[in-house]
Structures are given as C-alpha cells and as structure tokens.
Scaffold this motif. Structure first.
Motif, mmCIF file in Angstrom:
data_model
loop_
_atom_site.group_PDB
_atom_site.id
_atom_site.type_symbol
_atom_site.label_atom_id
_atom_site.label_comp_id
_atom_site.label_asym_id
_atom_site.label_seq_id
_atom_site.Cartn_x
_atom_site.Cartn_y
_atom_site.Cartn_z
ATOM 1 N N ASN A 73 -11.495 -8.691 10.632
ATOM 2 C CA ASN A 73 -11.975 -7.771 9.608
ATOM 3 C C ASN A 73 -11.372 -6.370 9.769
ATOM 4 O O ASN A 73 -11.664 -5.490 8.985
ATOM 5 N N ARG A 74 -10.596 -6.201 10.794
ATOM 6 C CA ARG A 74 -10.047 -4.871 11.062
ATOM 7 C C ARG A 74 -8.785 -4.652 10.232
ATOM 8 O O ARG A 74 -7.917 -5.519 10.149
ATOM 9 N N ASN A 75 -8.691 -3.454 9.634
ATOM 10 C CA ASN A 75 -7.475 -3.095 8.903
ATOM 11 C C ASN A 75 -6.421 -2.593 9.880
ATOM 12 O O ASN A 75 -6.741 -1.982 10.902
ATOM 13 N N GLU A 76 -5.205 -2.802 9.527
ATOM 14 C CA GLU A 76 -4.106 -2.289 10.341
ATOM 15 C C GLU A 76 -3.401 -1.186 9.566
ATOM 16 O O GLU A 76 -2.977 -1.385 8.423
ATOM 17 N N VAL A 77 -3.304 -0.042 10.187
ATOM 18 C CA VAL A 77 -2.673 1.118 9.554
ATOM 19 C C VAL A 77 -1.529 1.580 10.439
ATOM 20 O O VAL A 77 -1.725 1.815 11.636
ATOM 21 N N SER A 78 -0.358 1.688 9.869
ATOM 22 C CA SER A 78 0.785 2.090 10.681
ATOM 23 C C SER A 78 1.876 2.647 9.775
ATOM 24 O O SER A 78 1.753 2.640 8.545
ATOM 25 N N THR B 226 3.572 2.436 1.064
ATOM 26 C CA THR B 226 3.844 3.723 0.420
ATOM 27 C C THR B 226 5.114 4.296 1.032
ATOM 28 O O THR B 226 5.147 4.609 2.225
ATOM 29 N N LEU B 227 6.131 4.417 0.212
ATOM 30 C CA LEU B 227 7.398 4.973 0.682
ATOM 31 C C LEU B 227 7.278 6.486 0.784
ATOM 32 O O LEU B 227 6.827 7.144 -0.160
ATOM 33 N N ASN C 89 13.893 4.916 6.575
ATOM 34 C CA ASN C 89 12.856 5.482 5.715
ATOM 35 C C ASN C 89 11.485 5.161 6.298
ATOM 36 O O ASN C 89 11.210 3.997 6.612
ATOM 37 N N PRO C 90 10.617 6.130 6.427
ATOM 38 C CA PRO C 90 9.245 5.817 6.836
ATOM 39 C C PRO C 90 8.445 5.228 5.672
ATOM 40 O O PRO C 90 8.494 5.743 4.547
ATOM 41 N N VAL C 91 7.745 4.147 5.959
ATOM 42 C CA VAL C 91 6.913 3.480 4.961
ATOM 43 C C VAL C 91 5.506 3.356 5.542
ATOM 44 O O VAL C 91 5.321 2.755 6.610
ATOM 45 N N LEU D 71 11.717 -2.448 -5.744
ATOM 46 C CA LEU D 71 11.999 -1.156 -5.139
ATOM 47 C C LEU D 71 10.713 -0.341 -5.071
ATOM 48 O O LEU D 71 9.981 -0.219 -6.065
ATOM 49 N N LEU D 72 10.444 0.201 -3.905
ATOM 50 C CA LEU D 72 9.270 1.058 -3.753
ATOM 51 C C LEU D 72 9.548 2.418 -4.367
ATOM 52 O O LEU D 72 10.673 2.920 -4.307
ATOM 53 N N GLN D 73 8.504 2.996 -4.944
ATOM 54 C CA GLN D 73 8.622 4.345 -5.485
ATOM 55 C C GLN D 73 8.026 5.333 -4.497
ATOM 56 O O GLN D 73 6.979 5.065 -3.889
ATOM 57 N N THR D 74 8.667 6.471 -4.388
ATOM 58 C CA THR D 74 8.231 7.475 -3.420
ATOM 59 C C THR D 74 6.801 7.928 -3.711
ATOM 60 O O THR D 74 6.492 8.344 -4.829
ATOM 61 N N GLY D 75 5.973 7.838 -2.703
ATOM 62 C CA GLY D 75 4.620 8.354 -2.810
ATOM 63 C C GLY D 75 3.673 7.507 -3.637
ATOM 64 O O GLY D 75 2.531 7.924 -3.866
#
Lengths: 157, 261
Positions: A36-41, A66-67, A116-118, A91-95
């Motif tokens: 049930n734990r979310n992973e955020v990274s 989120t790019l 690129n950090p995502v 393609l991811l959009q910035t923000g």
C-alpha cells in the motif's frame, strides 16, 4: 514460554517448488502493508537506448511521471522507443504530470537523448490484485457446483 | 572561453530551471554547446555581447543546421530540442544547440595611433546566454547597466596606455575621469571602434575608429566628464580610453542599453 506470533499466510499465492514445472504465479487474495506504500523518486534519464522505468511483475500500478526539463523524453510499453521522436512512445510535457496504468506483467519503458530528471510517483493497486485473486478463486468454484447438481438431475425434484 | 566550458546537464540534474552559459570571450571563434533542450532563450543579464547566434537541428535544412540570432531586443520562446542522437552534415557532429557571438571581437586590435612602446589592455567581453528548461510566456531580455571602475594604471614610461571596453549594442555611456595625481597631468582621451574582419599585422587594418574626446592634458585635481549617446555619437563595438599617467586617477564608466537610462 513466550507465546508464538500468529501464523500469517504469505501475500503471494502458493506456488509449486518443483523447478521442472512451468507455472504462472496466481494472483494473491490478500495484501501486505508494504504494497500500500507509494513510491516517490526522481529518475534521471540516460541518453541513448530504452530503459525500464517500472517493472510491474507483481502488481498493477498507476505510474505518474512529470518531466522537469525540456526533454525530449518518450515513455511507452514497447521495449524499443528509439528514436525518441519516432512516435513509438508518448513524449512527456515539461511540468505536466502524466499518469500511466501499468497492468501486472507489463513494463513501462523510457527513452531520452539527454539527461533529464523525471519525477516518478508509483501508486500500487493492491486491491486490484486482491479482487483478481478472489475473482479467480470464485470462478473456480461457482460454475462447478450448479453444473454437477444439474447433471445429477437433483434440481427441481 | 573559460575552461572547462559550462555544461547544461549539471544544471538539469541539480534541478535548476535554466542553463546559464556565462563565460568571458577570448576570441571571436569560440563556439559553445548545450546538450539539453530548452523552452526559451535570451541574452543573459551580464552579457557584453549584444547579438548571440544560435544553431539547432532542423530536418528541413540541407546541413540540418538552422540559425537564429537573439539580442537584448529579441529573445526566443518556444521549445528547441537538443538532437544529440542526430548529426549535422557534413561535420558529423552531434545535433546539439550551439551558441556563438554574432558580434566581432578582436583581441589583437590596436588603435591607429598605437606607437611602439605603448600598452593596451582589454576587458574581455562577457558572453552570457540563458536557456530555460520550462515553458515561459515571455522573457525579459535587457541586460544590466554595467559599471566599470579603474583607478591606478601600469603605463610604460613616456608612452600611452589604452584600455578597451566592450560596448556592443550599448546606447549610452557616462564617463567620469579625475586626475588625483597632485603633481603630473594625465593626458586622457576617448575613442571608439567598430571591429572589422582584418589582418591586424597589416599596416592598414580595416577597423573603423572614431574619436569621441581628443586626448588632452587633465591637470591635477581636475575632472573630465563625457556622455556618449547613440543618437549623437553612434553605436560601437568598443570604447577606447587612453592615459599617460599611472594615477591615481579614478575612471568610472557606466554603460546602458537605453539612450536615456
């Protein structure tokens, strides 16, 4: 003598330990707390080639990406997304947070031409695993009983 | 250029919203690169260079290299990808975003009146470009009004020292010179130059020079003030100040992009 902890069943369904028998793990009917734990990274893309971003071997999951820079960064469920601008991935959009629902047994791939950090948020669907497990168990029991009763000619008599 | 060259990727990895290419220009042939895409590009606040050329990958151009110039009066908003996986033709170099000065800089320049034994010092132009990683509705591109201050000088005995300041695209300058040497006068003058592509070792280089304030002796304790306006004096690549005494002689120059700062 101290009391032994209660016996807990594993969160995974039982499987055969016979290595000569090919098998697919059945859905689990219970969930563990860790699921049930979310992973955020934050994921840093690697230039060139397609990388595995998320591997949903055991669990359905909602993966929100989120790019943080301009990219281009392509995401998809095909193992080869390159060239990045080929359209094989999205393609991811910035923000802009972009969610992807990844079914069990599938993977989410990512490809970029620069670093690129995502931002990555993985929210598992443990209840979906449980429902599937229960539905699978139920489907193995419910159809069998009426058929046997009907064939025996005992209904309505 | 400064070494190592500033790189865009550390800015991206460290979660900055921009890449700033801020480096002194050592020669007009310096070309810089960015391997990150951007959403907006503008001349940075500390830039002495007014016009910055950009090149980016464009499939519709035979060499795949498309050009653009940004300046304090024109920035660019819109996504440009660094196509690191592609190559320009015929160089075969990666399709990164390239930056270089559109303004000419000549570190070998010498004034026409430069005599053997004279000395010349350059303030190297600062090359400052900002590349934004996130979308922006608009970019405010004007540069800061710069202030240069000098006080003591190394002047060869019996000769002239020339100080060259970048003035690309500037429209206004205020010059304030005071001779604080209580004994000797200081011969002070101002001229300006628009650089040309030329052979500086030839007896007749092509640079265009303009006298703004003819050299004249400034007596001890007295001052000279001069305002240079684009509408009156014109626009130049550099200002040249000449002195004959080591000082102390405070020299302050304020430059601005607007004629009426």
């Amino acid at each position: 003598m101290p009391a032994l902890p209660p016996v807990r069943s594993g969160k995974l369904a039982p499987v055969s330990l016979d290595p000569s028998v090919a098998q697919v793990r059945a859905p689990a009917a219970t969930t563990g707390d860790a699921e049930n734990r979310n992973e955020v990274s934050t994921y840093l893309t690697k230039p060139g080639g397609t990388q595995i971003l998320y591997n949903a071997d055991r669990m359905w999951a909602k993966v929100t990406l989120t790019l943080k820079t301009a990219g281009p960064v392509a995401v998809g469920q095909h193992a080869n997304l390159t060239p990045v601008l080929s359209g094989r991935g999205q393609l991811l959009q910035t923000g802009v947070p972009t969610p992807f629902n990844v079914a069990k047994g599938h993977r989410l791939y990512i490809a970029a031409t620069s670093v690129n950090p995502v931002a990555v948020l993985i929210e598992a669907y443990p209840w979906l695993e449980t429902i599937t497990g229960l539905a699978g168990a139920a489907s193995g029991i419910v159809p069998a009983a009426p058929a046997k009763m009907l064939s025996a000619g005992k209904v309505g008599r | 250029m400064s070494f190592p060259q500033p790189e865009a990727t550390p800015y991206a990895v460290n979660n900055y919203g921009f890449f700033r290419l801020n480096t002194p220009l050592s020669c007009p042939g310096d070309i810089y690169e960015s391997d990150q895409g951007g959403h907006a590009f503008c001349v940075g606040p500390n830039s002495d260079i007014a016009n910055v050329n950009m090149a980016y990958f464009d499939d519709q151009v035979p060499t795949f290299m498309q050009f653009m110039t940004i300046s304090p009066t024109r920035s660019f908003t819109g996504q440009i990808n660094a196509r690191n996986e592609a190559t320009y033709v015929p160089a075969g170099r990666p399709g990164r975003i390239l930056f270089w000065s559109d303004d000419i800089y000549d570190p070998n320049f010498k004034p026409r009146v430069f005599a053997p034994g004279d000395a010349i010092q350059f303030v190297p132009p600062q090359f400052d470009v900002v590349q934004y990683f996130t979308p922006l509705a608009s970019v405010v591109p004007p540069r800061i009004n710069k202030e240069f201050v000098f006080q003591n000088y190394v002047v060869p005995g019996g000769h002239v020292l020339y100080i060259v300041l970048p003035y690309y695209g500037r429209r206004y300058a205020f010059v304030d010179f005071t001779n604080r040497n209580n004994v000797d006068p200081n011969t002070f003058g101002i001229s300006a130059v628009n650089y040309a592509i030329t052979d500086d070792s030839s007896p007749n280089p092509y640079h265009q020079e303009t006298t703004i304030l003819a050299p004249a002796a400034v007596a001890p304790g007295t001052s000279v003030r001069r305002i240079i306006r684009s509408t009156v004096d014109g626009m130049f690549d550099a200002l040249i100040f000449s002195l004959t005494n080591g000082g102390p002689a405070p020299l302050r120059i304020d430059v601005a992009d607007q004629d009426e700062p």
